[in-house]
Design a protein around this motif. Sequence first.
Motif, PDB file in Angstrom:
ATOM      1  N   THR A 206     -75.281  30.920-100.170  1.00  0.00           N
ATOM      2  CA  THR A 206     -74.406  31.112-101.328  1.00  0.00           C
ATOM      3  C   THR A 206     -75.085  31.991-102.372  1.00  0.00           C
ATOM      4  O   THR A 206     -74.454  32.894-102.950  1.00  0.00           O
ATOM      5  CB  THR A 206     -74.012  29.748-101.943  1.00  0.00           C
ATOM      6  N   ASP A 207     -76.372  31.766-102.604  1.00  0.00           N
ATOM      7  CA  ASP A 207     -77.120  32.598-103.556  1.00  0.00           C
ATOM      8  C   ASP A 207     -77.169  34.048-103.084  1.00  0.00           C
ATOM      9  O   ASP A 207     -76.998  34.976-103.883  1.00  0.00           O
ATOM     10  CB  ASP A 207     -78.545  32.070-103.738  1.00  0.00           C
ATOM     11  N   GLU A 208     -77.395  34.230-101.801  1.00  0.00           N
ATOM     12  CA  GLU A 208     -77.447  35.581-101.229  1.00  0.00           C
ATOM     13  C   GLU A 208     -76.090  36.279-101.364  1.00  0.00           C
ATOM     14  O   GLU A 208     -76.008  37.459-101.712  1.00  0.00           O
ATOM     15  CB  GLU A 208     -77.866  35.495 -99.756  1.00  0.00           C
ATOM     16  N   TYR A 209     -75.017  35.539-101.121  1.00  0.00           N
ATOM     17  CA  TYR A 209     -73.665  36.075-101.233  1.00  0.00           C
ATOM     18  C   TYR A 209     -73.375  36.494-102.678  1.00  0.00           C
ATOM     19  O   TYR A 209     -72.835  37.577-102.937  1.00  0.00           O
ATOM     20  CB  TYR A 209     -72.645  35.036-100.757  1.00  0.00           C
ATOM     21  N   THR A 210     -73.748  35.647-103.615  1.00  0.00           N
ATOM     22  CA  THR A 210     -73.541  35.942-105.040  1.00  0.00           C
ATOM     23  C   THR A 210     -74.320  37.184-105.447  1.00  0.00           C
ATOM     24  O   THR A 210     -73.805  38.034-106.181  1.00  0.00           O
ATOM     25  CB  THR A 210     -73.968  34.738-105.903  1.00  0.00           C
ATOM     26  N   LYS A 211     -75.545  37.300-104.962  1.00  0.00           N
ATOM     27  CA  LYS A 211     -76.376  38.473-105.270  1.00  0.00           C
ATOM     28  C   LYS A 211     -75.714  39.751-104.733  1.00  0.00           C
ATOM     29  O   LYS A 211     -75.648  40.773-105.423  1.00  0.00           O
ATOM     30  CB  LYS A 211     -77.773  38.310-104.667  1.00  0.00           C
ATOM     31  N   LEU A 212     -75.195  39.685-103.515  1.00  0.00           N
ATOM     32  CA  LEU A 212     -74.511  40.843-102.929  1.00  0.00           C
ATOM     33  C   LEU A 212     -73.246  41.203-103.720  1.00  0.00           C
ATOM     34  O   LEU A 212     -72.949  42.383-103.907  1.00  0.00           O
ATOM     35  CB  LEU A 212     -74.153  40.573-101.468  1.00  0.00           C
ATOM     36  N   GLN A 213     -72.531  40.198-104.198  1.00  0.00           N
ATOM     37  CA  GLN A 213     -71.335  40.453-105.010  1.00  0.00           C
ATOM     38  C   GLN A 213     -71.707  41.208-106.287  1.00  0.00           C
ATOM     39  O   GLN A 213     -71.020  42.152-106.676  1.00  0.00           O
ATOM     40  CB  GLN A 213     -70.648  39.142-105.393  1.00  0.00           C
ATOM     41  N   GLN A 214     -72.793  40.788-106.913  1.00  0.00           N
ATOM     42  CA  GLN A 214     -73.237  41.438-108.149  1.00  0.00           C
ATOM     43  C   GLN A 214     -73.672  42.877-107.878  1.00  0.00           C
ATOM     44  O   GLN A 214     -73.345  43.786-108.646  1.00  0.00           O
ATOM     45  CB  GLN A 214     -74.378  40.646-108.791  1.00  0.00           C
ATOM     46  N   GLU A 215     -74.413  43.076-106.789  1.00  0.00           N
ATOM     47  CA  GLU A 215     -74.840  44.430-106.428  1.00  0.00           C
ATOM     48  C   GLU A 215     -73.631  45.315-106.130  1.00  0.00           C
ATOM     49  O   GLU A 215     -73.584  46.481-106.531  1.00  0.00           O
ATOM     50  CB  GLU A 215     -75.771  44.387-105.214  1.00  0.00           C
ATOM     51  N   GLN A 216     -72.647  44.752-105.444  1.00  0.00           N
ATOM     52  CA  GLN A 216     -71.452  45.519-105.110  1.00  0.00           C
ATOM     53  C   GLN A 216     -70.685  45.888-106.380  1.00  0.00           C
ATOM     54  O   GLN A 216     -70.164  46.996-106.498  1.00  0.00           O
ATOM     55  CB  GLN A 216     -70.559  44.740-104.149  1.00  0.00           C
ATOM     56  N   GLN A 217     -70.628  44.990-107.335  1.00  0.00           N
ATOM     57  CA  GLN A 217     -69.940  45.274-108.589  1.00  0.00           C
ATOM     58  C   GLN A 217     -70.629  46.436-109.313  1.00  0.00           C
ATOM     59  O   GLN A 217     -69.963  47.312-109.856  1.00  0.00           O
ATOM     60  CB  GLN A 217     -69.919  44.023-109.477  1.00  0.00           C
ATOM     61  N   THR A 218     -71.950  46.474-109.274  1.00  0.00           N
ATOM     62  CA  THR A 218     -72.701  47.578-109.869  1.00  0.00           C
ATOM     63  C   THR A 218     -72.361  48.887-109.171  1.00  0.00           C
ATOM     64  O   THR A 218     -72.179  49.925-109.830  1.00  0.00           O
ATOM     65  CB  THR A 218     -74.221  47.300-109.776  1.00  0.00           C
ATOM     66  N   LEU A 219     -72.263  48.854-107.846  1.00  0.00           N
ATOM     67  CA  LEU A 219     -71.908  50.054-107.081  1.00  0.00           C
ATOM     68  C   LEU A 219     -70.498  50.533-107.434  1.00  0.00           C
ATOM     69  O   LEU A 219     -70.262  51.738-107.586  1.00  0.00           O
ATOM     70  CB  LEU A 219     -71.992  49.771-105.571  1.00  0.00           C
ATOM     71  N   ILE A 220     -69.579  49.608-107.586  1.00  0.00           N
ATOM     72  CA  ILE A 220     -68.194  49.965-107.903  1.00  0.00           C
ATOM     73  C   ILE A 220     -68.108  50.600-109.288  1.00  0.00           C
ATOM     74  O   ILE A 220     -67.407  51.590-109.486  1.00  0.00           O
ATOM     75  CB  ILE A 220     -67.271  48.730-107.779  1.00  0.00           C
ATOM     76  N   VAL A 221     -68.847  50.058-110.255  1.00  0.00           N
ATOM     77  CA  VAL A 221     -68.864  50.633-111.604  1.00  0.00           C
ATOM     78  C   VAL A 221     -69.426  52.055-111.556  1.00  0.00           C
ATOM     79  O   VAL A 221     -68.879  52.967-112.183  1.00  0.00           O
ATOM     80  CB  VAL A 221     -69.668  49.738-112.575  1.00  0.00           C
TER      81      VAL A 221
ATOM     82  N   ILE B 207     -72.375  36.883 -94.136  1.00  0.00           N
ATOM     83  CA  ILE B 207     -72.840  35.692 -94.852  1.00  0.00           C
ATOM     84  C   ILE B 207     -71.703  34.678 -94.989  1.00  0.00           C
ATOM     85  O   ILE B 207     -71.912  33.472 -94.833  1.00  0.00           O
ATOM     86  CB  ILE B 207     -73.414  36.081 -96.231  1.00  0.00           C
ATOM     87  N   LYS B 208     -70.494  35.171 -95.243  1.00  0.00           N
ATOM     88  CA  LYS B 208     -69.339  34.281 -95.352  1.00  0.00           C
ATOM     89  C   LYS B 208     -69.147  33.513 -94.046  1.00  0.00           C
ATOM     90  O   LYS B 208     -68.893  32.306 -94.048  1.00  0.00           O
ATOM     91  CB  LYS B 208     -68.083  35.097 -95.675  1.00  0.00           C
ATOM     92  N   ASP B 209     -69.294  34.226 -92.908  1.00  0.00           N
ATOM     93  CA  ASP B 209     -69.173  33.567 -91.602  1.00  0.00           C
ATOM     94  C   ASP B 209     -70.261  32.510 -91.425  1.00  0.00           C
ATOM     95  O   ASP B 209     -70.000  31.410 -90.914  1.00  0.00           O
ATOM     96  CB  ASP B 209     -69.253  34.595 -90.471  1.00  0.00           C
ATOM     97  N   LYS B 210     -71.485  32.826 -91.855  1.00  0.00           N
ATOM     98  CA  LYS B 210     -72.590  31.865 -91.739  1.00  0.00           C
ATOM     99  C   LYS B 210     -72.337  30.646 -92.619  1.00  0.00           C
ATOM    100  O   LYS B 210     -72.637  29.519 -92.226  1.00  0.00           O
ATOM    101  CB  LYS B 210     -73.917  32.521 -92.122  1.00  0.00           C
ATOM    102  N   ILE B 211     -71.788  30.877 -93.810  1.00  0.00           N
ATOM    103  CA  ILE B 211     -71.481  29.754 -94.711  1.00  0.00           C
ATOM    104  C   ILE B 211     -70.446  28.843 -94.060  1.00  0.00           C
ATOM    105  O   ILE B 211     -70.593  27.614 -94.048  1.00  0.00           O
ATOM    106  CB  ILE B 211     -70.983  30.273 -96.081  1.00  0.00           C
ATOM    107  N   MET B 212     -69.403  29.440 -93.511  1.00  0.00           N
ATOM    108  CA  MET B 212     -68.349  28.639 -92.872  1.00  0.00           C
ATOM    109  C   MET B 212     -68.899  27.870 -91.672  1.00  0.00           C
ATOM    110  O   MET B 212     -68.583  26.691 -91.480  1.00  0.00           O
ATOM    111  CB  MET B 212     -67.183  29.537 -92.471  1.00  0.00           C
ATOM    112  N   ALA B 213     -69.742  28.524 -90.874  1.00  0.00           N
ATOM    113  CA  ALA B 213     -70.325  27.853 -89.705  1.00  0.00           C
ATOM    114  C   ALA B 213     -71.220  26.688 -90.144  1.00  0.00           C
ATOM    115  O   ALA B 213     -71.205  25.621 -89.524  1.00  0.00           O
ATOM    116  CB  ALA B 213     -71.114  28.858 -88.870  1.00  0.00           C
ATOM    117  N   THR B 214     -71.984  26.901 -91.198  1.00  0.00           N
ATOM    118  CA  THR B 214     -72.865  25.855 -91.699  1.00  0.00           C
ATOM    119  C   THR B 214     -72.061  24.671 -92.228  1.00  0.00           C
ATOM    120  O   THR B 214     -72.398  23.513 -91.989  1.00  0.00           O
ATOM    121  CB  THR B 214     -73.781  26.407 -92.824  1.00  0.00           C
ATOM    122  N   GLN B 215     -70.979  24.973 -92.945  1.00  0.00           N
ATOM    123  CA  GLN B 215     -70.122  23.899 -93.461  1.00  0.00           C
ATOM    124  C   GLN B 215     -69.468  23.109 -92.332  1.00  0.00           C
ATOM    125  O   GLN B 215     -69.367  21.888 -92.397  1.00  0.00           O
ATOM    126  CB  GLN B 215     -69.046  24.468 -94.392  1.00  0.00           C
ATOM    127  N   GLN B 216     -69.029  23.813 -91.283  1.00  0.00           N
ATOM    128  CA  GLN B 216     -68.370  23.133 -90.172  1.00  0.00           C
ATOM    129  C   GLN B 216     -69.361  22.318 -89.345  1.00  0.00           C
ATOM    130  O   GLN B 216     -68.992  21.313 -88.749  1.00  0.00           O
ATOM    131  CB  GLN B 216     -67.663  24.151 -89.286  1.00  0.00           C
TER     132      GLN B 216
END
Length: 121
Positions: free
Chosen positions: A16-31, A107-116
């Motif tokens: 989840t932390d890794e996913y959040t970090k990637l989201q922030q980096e992507q937002q910087t790229l989009i800006v 990462i989203k797939d890994k999160i879902m697999a871990t939750q399941q």
Amino acid sequence: MAAAANDAQAKLRGLTDEYTKLQQEQQTLIVAQQRLNAQKTENEGVKKEFENLKDGESIYKLVGPILLKQEKFEADSTVKGRLDFIDKEIGRLEDEIKESNTKMDDIKDKIMATQQAQPAQ
């Protein structure tokens, strides 16, 4: 059992932390991409203005507080060079955004697999 649950929770937190970090980096790229698109639009407008100039009309370049006269071919080539650079940067950012999307999907797939895989509590 408790140790396995704790390991799964720790793994989930890490993902989840890794996913959040990637989201922030992507937002910087989009800006950055949006800023470049604005610069591209501005430079395309300047290029069109140059095309509308009649022979002999003057072009001035703002350098600090001073306006310097500039030859049309020089100004035109400067704007074309800027547009080429901006296009390359936009392409680079698009590639980085696609790569970021791929990583986020993984990462989203890994999160879902871990939750399941977690036992029901």
